[in-house]
Design a protein around this motif. Structure first.
Motif, PDB file in Angstrom:
ATOM      1  N   UNK A 152       9.363  -2.196  10.071  1.00 30.56           N
ATOM      2  CA  UNK A 152       8.003  -2.629  10.409  1.00 30.56           C
ATOM      3  C   UNK A 152       7.087  -1.474  10.791  1.00 30.56           C
ATOM      4  N   UNK A 153       7.639  -0.417  11.378  1.00 29.22           N
ATOM      5  CA  UNK A 153       6.792   0.650  11.919  1.00 29.22           C
ATOM      6  C   UNK A 153       6.742   1.932  11.087  1.00 29.22           C
ATOM      7  N   UNK A 154       7.785   2.217  10.324  1.00 33.95           N
ATOM      8  CA  UNK A 154       7.868   3.509   9.628  1.00 33.95           C
ATOM      9  C   UNK A 154       6.764   3.746   8.602  1.00 33.95           C
ATOM     10  N   UNK A 155       6.459   2.781   7.716  1.00 34.68           N
ATOM     11  CA  UNK A 155       5.403   3.046   6.728  1.00 34.68           C
ATOM     12  C   UNK A 155       4.071   3.425   7.362  1.00 34.68           C
ATOM     13  N   UNK A 156       3.675   2.716   8.410  1.00 33.20           N
ATOM     14  CA  UNK A 156       2.414   3.038   9.074  1.00 33.20           C
ATOM     15  C   UNK A 156       2.440   4.410   9.719  1.00 33.20           C
ATOM     16  N   UNK A 157       3.593   4.795  10.256  1.00 33.32           N
ATOM     17  CA  UNK A 157       3.718   6.109  10.867  1.00 33.32           C
ATOM     18  C   UNK A 157       3.598   7.216   9.820  1.00 33.32           C
ATOM     19  N   UNK A 158       4.256   7.015   8.673  1.00 30.11           N
ATOM     20  CA  UNK A 158       4.154   8.000   7.590  1.00 30.11           C
ATOM     21  C   UNK A 158       2.710   8.118   7.117  1.00 30.11           C
ATOM     22  N   UNK A 159       2.053   6.979   6.926  1.00 31.67           N
ATOM     23  CA  UNK A 159       0.668   6.980   6.460  1.00 31.67           C
ATOM     24  C   UNK A 159      -0.247   7.693   7.440  1.00 31.67           C
ATOM     25  N   UNK A 160      -0.027   7.463   8.729  1.00 27.55           N
ATOM     26  CA  UNK A 160      -0.874   8.072   9.750  1.00 27.55           C
ATOM     27  C   UNK A 160      -0.641   9.572   9.860  1.00 27.55           C
ATOM     28  N   UNK A 161       0.601   9.970   9.991  1.00 31.85           N
ATOM     29  CA  UNK A 161       0.916  11.389  10.187  1.00 31.85           C
ATOM     30  C   UNK A 161       0.708  12.204   8.914  1.00 31.85           C
ATOM     31  N   UNK A 162       0.979  11.587   7.775  1.00 28.44           N
ATOM     32  CA  UNK A 162       0.848  12.307   6.515  1.00 28.44           C
ATOM     33  C   UNK A 162      -0.519  12.170   5.867  1.00 28.44           C
ATOM     34  N   UNK A 163      -1.368  11.330   6.461  1.00 28.48           N
ATOM     35  CA  UNK A 163      -2.684  11.071   5.865  1.00 28.48           C
ATOM     36  C   UNK A 163      -2.526  10.743   4.382  1.00 28.48           C
ATOM     37  N   UNK A 164      -1.712   9.729   4.145  1.00 30.59           N
ATOM     38  CA  UNK A 164      -1.355   9.335   2.784  1.00 30.59           C
ATOM     39  C   UNK A 164      -1.390   7.816   2.688  1.00 30.59           C
ATOM     40  N   UNK A 165      -1.906   7.257   1.604  1.00 37.60           N
ATOM     41  CA  UNK A 165      -1.940   5.800   1.474  1.00 37.60           C
ATOM     42  C   UNK A 165      -0.539   5.206   1.323  1.00 37.60           C
ATOM     43  N   UNK A 166      -0.282   4.141   2.065  1.00 36.35           N
ATOM     44  CA  UNK A 166       0.928   3.349   1.851  1.00 36.35           C
ATOM     45  C   UNK A 166       0.548   2.243   0.881  1.00 36.35           C
ATOM     46  N   UNK A 167       1.156   2.266  -0.297  1.00 33.87           N
ATOM     47  CA  UNK A 167       0.747   1.366  -1.368  1.00 33.87           C
ATOM     48  C   UNK A 167       1.551   0.073  -1.411  1.00 33.87           C
ATOM     49  N   UNK A 168       2.457  -0.098  -0.454  1.00 32.36           N
ATOM     50  CA  UNK A 168       3.171  -1.356  -0.366  1.00 32.36           C
ATOM     51  C   UNK A 168       4.661  -1.250  -0.617  1.00 32.36           C
ATOM     52  N   UNK A 169       5.309  -2.400  -0.566  1.00 31.97           N
ATOM     53  CA  UNK A 169       6.755  -2.478  -0.743  1.00 31.97           C
ATOM     54  C   UNK A 169       7.104  -3.151  -2.060  1.00 31.97           C
ATOM     55  N   UNK A 170       8.050  -2.569  -2.773  1.00 32.55           N
ATOM     56  CA  UNK A 170       8.564  -3.149  -4.007  1.00 32.55           C
ATOM     57  C   UNK A 170       9.899  -3.801  -3.678  1.00 32.55           C
ATOM     58  N   UNK A 171       9.987  -5.118  -3.693  1.00 27.40           N
ATOM     59  CA  UNK A 171      11.220  -5.802  -3.289  1.00 27.40           C
ATOM     60  C   UNK A 171      12.412  -5.458  -4.178  1.00 27.40           C
ATOM     61  N   UNK A 172      13.590  -5.649  -3.637  1.00 29.71           N
ATOM     62  CA  UNK A 172      14.825  -5.417  -4.394  1.00 29.71           C
ATOM     63  C   UNK A 172      15.072  -6.591  -5.316  1.00 29.71           C
ATOM     64  N   UNK A 173      14.554  -6.480  -6.519  1.00 27.06           N
ATOM     65  CA  UNK A 173      14.669  -7.583  -7.477  1.00 27.06           C
ATOM     66  C   UNK A 173      14.556  -7.008  -8.869  1.00 27.06           C
TER      67      UNK A 173
END
Length: 243
Positions: free
Chosen positions: A194-215
């Motif tokens: 729940x928290x890691x993507x937002x942290x990466x986006x914030x610290x890296x100043x990079x867009x988080x484009x979402x999650x691709x489910x395992x399917x």
């Protein structure tokens, strides 16, 4: 790099924070989507290891999956010109197999593909620091191709470190990063998820484009799957279409 030639083309380079993160699956979805959008995309896996023999020649599992998923013939000599049997970094596999990592054949295949297709989806091998030769990493090949980069990351604890390290290495070579996605099965109760993507986006100043489910979608179900990840696909389309 010895033998450097101008390799600039339209498209993107799909890399990851590690091996077996889901680059091929994400690349396949991108290929499917771009074709549906009326583009003429080509898939390129410059180098593959862990290949198997079929009819006397080495075949890449990634290329075989891509060809089957898209229903398109993909001659390995063009779409995956360097193939090694050992499931190792190309430099290690080449040494054990008594071969050379001939980047000249990679450059020639890339040149032919960019003449044939309007845009390219290039899939890396492992992470960006994987050695191809003693003086060449995957990152060097990425820099030579000069394509925008998409990073695929795991949705687990540790992904902050691995994704930020990958991002720093790519940016240090002056490459543009479109953003990152997470891919695969994830535990929605896991606080790291729940928290890691937002942290990466914030610290890296990079867009988080979402999650691709395992399917792994069948062809008759792919449109439904595409609809679920539409924002991610729309975000990378301009880099591939020249918009």
């Amino acid at each position: 790099m010895n033998g450097y030639i101008e390799m600039k083309a339209q498209g993107l380079f799909v890399t990851a924070t590690d091996t077996e993160v889901g680059k091929t699956f994400v690349s396949g979805l991108l290929m499917y989507y771009l074709r549906r959008e009326g583009l003429n995309p080509g898939y390129f896996k410059p180098i593959a290891s862990g290949c198997y023999f079929e009819d006397g020649r080495l075949m890449s599992e990634d290329l075989a999956w891509m060809a089957g998923f898209l229903g398109e013939g993909m001659p390995p000599e063009l779409h995956c010109p360097l193939r090694f049997e050992k499931p190792l970094a190309p430099l290690a596999a080449a040494r054990l197999e008594g071969r050379d990592v001939d980047l000249g054949v990679v450059r020639e295949a890339f040149k032919r593909l960019r003449e044939r297709y309007s845009t390219l989806v290039v899939e890396g091998i492992g992470g960006v620091m994987v050695p191809l030769k003693t003086d060449c990493l995957v990152l060097d090949l990425m820099a030579e191709m000069a394509l925008p980069v998409l990073i695929v990351a795991r949705p687990v604890l540790g992904t902050i470190n691995h994704t930020l390290l990958t991002l720093a290495a790519v940016r240090a070579r002056g490459l543009h990063v479109l953003g990152f996605v997470t891919n695969g099965a994830r535990d929605e109760e896991d606080e790291a998820v729940r928290t890691s993507p937002g942290m990466v986006a914030e610290l890296g100043q990079i867009p988080y484009l979402g999650h691709v489910p395992a399917y792994d979608p069948g062809r008759d179900e792919t449109e439904l799957f595409i609809a679920r990840i539409a924002p991610f696909l729309e975000a990378v389309k301009p880099a591939c279409s020249g918009e």
